[in-house]
Each structure stands twice: as structure tokens, then as C-alpha cells.
Design a protein around this motif. Structure first.
Motif, PDB file in Angstrom:
ATOM      1  N   GLY A 111       3.194  -8.604   7.865  1.00  0.00           N
ATOM      2  CA  GLY A 111       3.456  -7.902   9.120  1.00  0.00           C
ATOM      3  C   GLY A 111       2.378  -6.896   9.477  1.00  0.00           C
ATOM      4  N   THR A 112       1.207  -7.014   8.833  1.00  0.00           N
ATOM      5  CA  THR A 112       0.134  -6.027   8.999  1.00  0.00           C
ATOM      6  C   THR A 112      -1.083  -6.664   9.649  1.00  0.00           C
ATOM      7  OG1 THR A 112       0.891  -4.875   7.015  1.00  0.00           O
ATOM      8  CG2 THR A 112      -1.325  -4.354   7.801  1.00  0.00           C
ATOM      9  N   ALA A 113      -1.657  -5.962  10.630  1.00  0.00           N
ATOM     10  CA  ALA A 113      -2.842  -6.459  11.324  1.00  0.00           C
ATOM     11  C   ALA A 113      -3.618  -5.280  11.902  1.00  0.00           C
ATOM     12  CB  ALA A 113      -2.444  -7.426  12.442  1.00  0.00           C
ATOM     13  N   PRO A 114      -4.937  -5.461  12.111  1.00  0.00           N
ATOM     14  CA  PRO A 114      -5.731  -4.392  12.742  1.00  0.00           C
ATOM     15  C   PRO A 114      -5.333  -4.204  14.202  1.00  0.00           C
ATOM     16  CG  PRO A 114      -7.140  -5.991  11.606  1.00  0.00           C
ATOM     17  CD  PRO A 114      -5.781  -6.597  11.691  1.00  0.00           C
ATOM     18  N   TRP A 115      -5.306  -2.951  14.633  1.00  0.00           N
ATOM     19  CA  TRP A 115      -5.121  -2.647  16.059  1.00  0.00           C
ATOM     20  C   TRP A 115      -6.493  -2.261  16.581  1.00  0.00           C
ATOM     21  CZ3 TRP A 115      -0.497  -3.522  18.364  1.00  0.00           C
ATOM     22  CH2 TRP A 115      -0.428  -3.219  19.734  1.00  0.00           C
ATOM     23  N   ASP A 116      -7.111  -3.180  17.314  1.00  0.00           N
ATOM     24  CA  ASP A 116      -8.500  -3.004  17.716  1.00  0.00           C
ATOM     25  C   ASP A 116      -8.664  -3.326  19.194  1.00  0.00           C
ATOM     26  OD1 ASP A 116      -8.372  -5.829  17.813  1.00  0.00           O
ATOM     27  OD2 ASP A 116      -9.041  -5.976  15.741  1.00  0.00           O
ATOM     28  N   GLY A 117      -9.905  -3.447  19.630  1.00  0.00           N
ATOM     29  CA  GLY A 117     -10.185  -3.778  21.018  1.00  0.00           C
ATOM     30  C   GLY A 117     -10.008  -2.624  21.984  1.00  0.00           C
ATOM     31  N   VAL A 118      -9.867  -1.392  21.481  1.00  0.00           N
ATOM     32  CA  VAL A 118      -9.662  -0.222  22.347  1.00  0.00           C
ATOM     33  C   VAL A 118     -11.019   0.317  22.772  1.00  0.00           C
ATOM     34  CG1 VAL A 118      -8.730   2.113  22.464  1.00  0.00           C
ATOM     35  CG2 VAL A 118      -7.484   0.326  21.227  1.00  0.00           C
ATOM     36  N   ARG A 119     -11.191   0.539  24.069  1.00  0.00           N
ATOM     37  CA  ARG A 119     -12.472   0.999  24.591  1.00  0.00           C
ATOM     38  C   ARG A 119     -12.391   2.380  25.245  1.00  0.00           C
ATOM     39  NH1 ARG A 119     -14.142  -1.435  21.515  1.00  0.00           N
ATOM     40  NH2 ARG A 119     -15.396  -3.325  21.456  1.00  0.00           N
ATOM     41  N   GLY A 143      -8.893  -9.523  13.784  1.00  0.00           N
ATOM     42  CA  GLY A 143      -7.745  -8.853  14.376  1.00  0.00           C
ATOM     43  C   GLY A 143      -7.385  -9.487  15.697  1.00  0.00           C
ATOM     44  N   LYS A 144      -6.676  -8.737  16.537  1.00  0.00           N
ATOM     45  CA  LYS A 144      -6.196  -9.313  17.787  1.00  0.00           C
ATOM     46  C   LYS A 144      -7.315  -9.498  18.804  1.00  0.00           C
ATOM     47  CE  LYS A 144      -4.551  -4.866  19.679  1.00  0.00           C
ATOM     48  NZ  LYS A 144      -5.210  -4.877  20.981  1.00  0.00           N
ATOM     49  N   ASP A 145      -8.458  -8.872  18.594  1.00  0.00           N
ATOM     50  CA  ASP A 145      -9.604  -9.037  19.485  1.00  0.00           C
ATOM     51  C   ASP A 145     -10.862  -9.032  18.622  1.00  0.00           C
ATOM     52  OD1 ASP A 145     -11.587  -8.955  21.375  1.00  0.00           O
ATOM     53  OD2 ASP A 145     -10.572  -7.517  22.665  1.00  0.00           O
ATOM     54  N   GLU A 146     -11.227 -10.193  18.070  1.00  0.00           N
ATOM     55  CA  GLU A 146     -12.294 -10.259  17.075  1.00  0.00           C
ATOM     56  C   GLU A 146     -13.634  -9.773  17.617  1.00  0.00           C
ATOM     57  OE1 GLU A 146     -12.595 -14.003  15.201  1.00  0.00           O
ATOM     58  OE2 GLU A 146     -10.502 -14.062  14.564  1.00  0.00           O
ATOM     59  N   LYS A 147     -13.977 -10.183  18.830  1.00  0.00           N
ATOM     60  CA  LYS A 147     -15.263  -9.798  19.400  1.00  0.00           C
ATOM     61  C   LYS A 147     -15.341  -8.295  19.607  1.00  0.00           C
ATOM     62  CE  LYS A 147     -18.413 -10.997  23.168  1.00  0.00           C
ATOM     63  NZ  LYS A 147     -18.586 -11.823  24.387  1.00  0.00           N
ATOM     64  N   ALA A 148     -14.263  -7.709  20.133  1.00  0.00           N
ATOM     65  CA  ALA A 148     -14.248  -6.263  20.358  1.00  0.00           C
ATOM     66  C   ALA A 148     -14.177  -5.508  19.043  1.00  0.00           C
ATOM     67  CB  ALA A 148     -13.061  -5.883  21.243  1.00  0.00           C
ATOM     68  N   ALA A 149     -13.469  -6.064  18.056  1.00  0.00           N
ATOM     69  CA  ALA A 149     -13.325  -5.376  16.774  1.00  0.00           C
ATOM     70  C   ALA A 149     -14.663  -5.204  16.083  1.00  0.00           C
ATOM     71  CB  ALA A 149     -12.366  -6.150  15.879  1.00  0.00           C
ATOM     72  N   ALA A 150     -15.531  -6.199  16.215  1.00  0.00           N
ATOM     73  CA  ALA A 150     -16.830  -6.122  15.560  1.00  0.00           C
ATOM     74  C   ALA A 150     -17.673  -4.995  16.134  1.00  0.00           C
ATOM     75  CB  ALA A 150     -17.558  -7.453  15.712  1.00  0.00           C
ATOM     76  N   ALA A 151     -17.442  -4.640  17.395  1.00  0.00           N
ATOM     77  CA  ALA A 151     -18.252  -3.617  18.050  1.00  0.00           C
ATOM     78  C   ALA A 151     -17.618  -2.239  17.998  1.00  0.00           C
ATOM     79  CB  ALA A 151     -18.488  -4.008  19.510  1.00  0.00           C
ATOM     80  N   GLY A 152     -16.335  -2.153  17.684  1.00  0.00           N
ATOM     81  CA  GLY A 152     -15.646  -0.868  17.705  1.00  0.00           C
ATOM     82  C   GLY A 152     -15.012  -0.531  16.378  1.00  0.00           C
ATOM     83  N   GLY A 153     -13.798   0.010  16.438  1.00  0.00           N
ATOM     84  CA  GLY A 153     -13.077   0.381  15.235  1.00  0.00           C
ATOM     85  C   GLY A 153     -11.620   0.010  15.371  1.00  0.00           C
ATOM     86  N   ALA A 154     -10.833   0.329  14.347  1.00  0.00           N
ATOM     87  CA  ALA A 154      -9.432  -0.080  14.351  1.00  0.00           C
ATOM     88  C   ALA A 154      -8.641   0.760  13.362  1.00  0.00           C
ATOM     89  CB  ALA A 154      -9.315  -1.560  13.990  1.00  0.00           C
ATOM     90  N   VAL A 155      -7.321   0.666  13.481  1.00  0.00           N
ATOM     91  CA  VAL A 155      -6.394   1.096  12.438  1.00  0.00           C
ATOM     92  C   VAL A 155      -5.538  -0.119  12.105  1.00  0.00           C
ATOM     93  CG1 VAL A 155      -6.338   3.485  13.262  1.00  0.00           C
ATOM     94  CG2 VAL A 155      -4.600   1.872  14.047  1.00  0.00           C
TER      95      VAL A 155
END
Length: 225
Positions: A88-96, A144-156
Motif C-alpha cells: 500500500g506504499t508508493a511515492p507521492w511525486d509529480g508536484v511542481r 511512482g505515479k508520475d515517473e517522468k516528473a519524479a526523475a526531475a523533482g522529489g517525493a515522499v
């Protein structure tokens, strides 16, 4: 008797100095360099004014847990996707958005987050469950839920806690603006485009109460409104 001749002006011995004594020397300017340096360190300095800090989220007094809300479009990442992730665990990413990213950075392990479905249709905008922060902010790893964005940003990383038996629609939350303490200041109503936001403690309690607890395994959810 011989009469002494009085001299004028009177003559004084060479060691005698009739001029007034000089004023005391200023120890900060006339002291030897080593002593002057030590004296300089003792000068009084006015304390600097500290910068004010703003708490990002409401905190439970007994546990120190912070409360947040995370928005996601169900077509991209839904509650079902979160629940099906390993553990039930996944990165929360893609936030700009800068403010939303700062909110993610402020999260700590154990913080609780409302899982909110957003979207173009009003019927899809609702709180559906609760997730917990499992890992604090880290640089993106391209998954994570947005692989392309995750590579460029960060996540929890967030972990599914439970889906509410009853989803709480945005319209219902708006109607409670005058009834629940802190609701009018809730960013969900004031900044509708913000995707990561703090949740006032009283608002959190009200939403959880309205949710009616979590759906158990095999239980059919009752979707109202």
C-alpha cells in the motif's frame, strides 16, 4: 644681612611640571593591541531579531502528528492504485507548485494525509481515504505515479491507512464552512488549485467523523452524493 633677590617668574626644579594632569586615557584606543582586542570583545551588542516561523500544518498535541491533504486525479492515480501498490506504499511525486513542494518537504514520517480525488467533474471531487507518510522528502528516483516528473523533482512515500466508508464530497465540505472551526481558513476552499496543503485539526476531526470509519476487507463502500 643680604637681601635675596626675588626672581620672576619663579623657577622650579626640572622634575616639577606645573601643567595640569592629562585626562585619563581611553583604554579602548590607547591600550596595547592585545588588551584593546580583548576589550573590544566585551562591547555590548544588541540581540538580533529572530525570524518568525510559520507552522505548516496543524499538529495533534498528544502525538505531534501533522495533518495534510493530497490531491490526485483518479485517472492518473486513484485510491485503488494506492491500495494495490506493494504494501500500500508508493511515492507521492509529480508536484511542481512551489508552495505544494514546501508542504511535502515539511512532512514527517507518521504524518496523516487525506487522500483527495480531484478532477474536472464536481462529482469526482471528494475525500476518499487516509494515507500515512512512510518516508520523508527525498530526491526523485524516476518511479511512482508520475515517473517522468519524479526523475526531475522529489517525493515522499505514503502508505494506505484506509478508505472511508463514506466519501466526503467537496460540496459538503463547503456547506460546513460556517459550522466547523478552521474550515474557512482551509486551503481546499481558499486555494482550490493547491495540490498539497495542511489541514486544520478541527477540520481533520470533522472529516474523519463524517467518513464513518474505514472500509474493511470485502465490505462494499456506500458512496453518497
Amino acid at each position: 644681612m643680604s637681601k635675596k633677590t626675588e626672581l620672576w617668574p619663579p623657577r622650579f626644579p626640572a622634575h616639577h611640571n606645573p601643567s595640569p594632569p592629562p585626562f585619563p586615557a581611553n583604554p579602548r584606543t590607547s591600550a596595547p593591541p592585545a588588551i584593546a582586542g580583548a576589550l573590544k570583545l566585551t562591547q555590548h551588542r544588541m540581540p538580533r531579531k529572530g525570524k518568525s516561523t510559520v507552522r505548516a500544518a496543524s499538529t495533534a498535541p498528544s502525538t505531534g502528528v501533522q495533518y495534510w491533504l493530497l490531491k490526485t486525479e483518479p485517472g492518473e492515480w486513484s485510491w485503488s492504485d494506492q491500495a494495490r501498490a506493494p504494501g500500500g506504499t508508493a511515492p507521492w511525486d509529480g508536484v511542481r507548485n512551489h508552495q505544494a513542494m514546501n508542504n511535502l518537504r515539511a512532512m514527517r514520517p507518521g504524518d496523516q494525509c487525506l487522500f483527495y480525488h480531484s478532477g474536472a467533474g464536481a462529482a469526482s471531487r471528494r475525500v476518499v481515504g487516509v494515507v500515512e507518510v512512510a518516508r520523508p522528502w527525498y530526491e526523485g528516483e524516476g518511479k511512482g505515479k508520475d515517473e517522468k516528473a519524479a526523475a526531475a523533482g522529489g517525493a515522499v512515500d505514503v502508505r494506505a491507512v484506509g478508505e472511508f466508508r463514506r466519501h466526503i464530497a467537496l460540496g459538503e465540505i463547503k456547506k460546513a464552512a460556517d459550522e466547523v472551526e478552521g474550515m474557512r481558513d482551509f486551503a481546499l476552499l481558499r486555494q482550490p488549485r493547491l495540490s498539497v496543503m495542511p489541514v486544520p485539526a478541527k477540520v481533520w476531526d470533522w472529516i474523519c467523523e463524517m467518513g464513518g470509519g474505514f472500509v474493511q476487507d470485502g465490505e462494499v463502500e456506500e458512496d453518497e452524493g
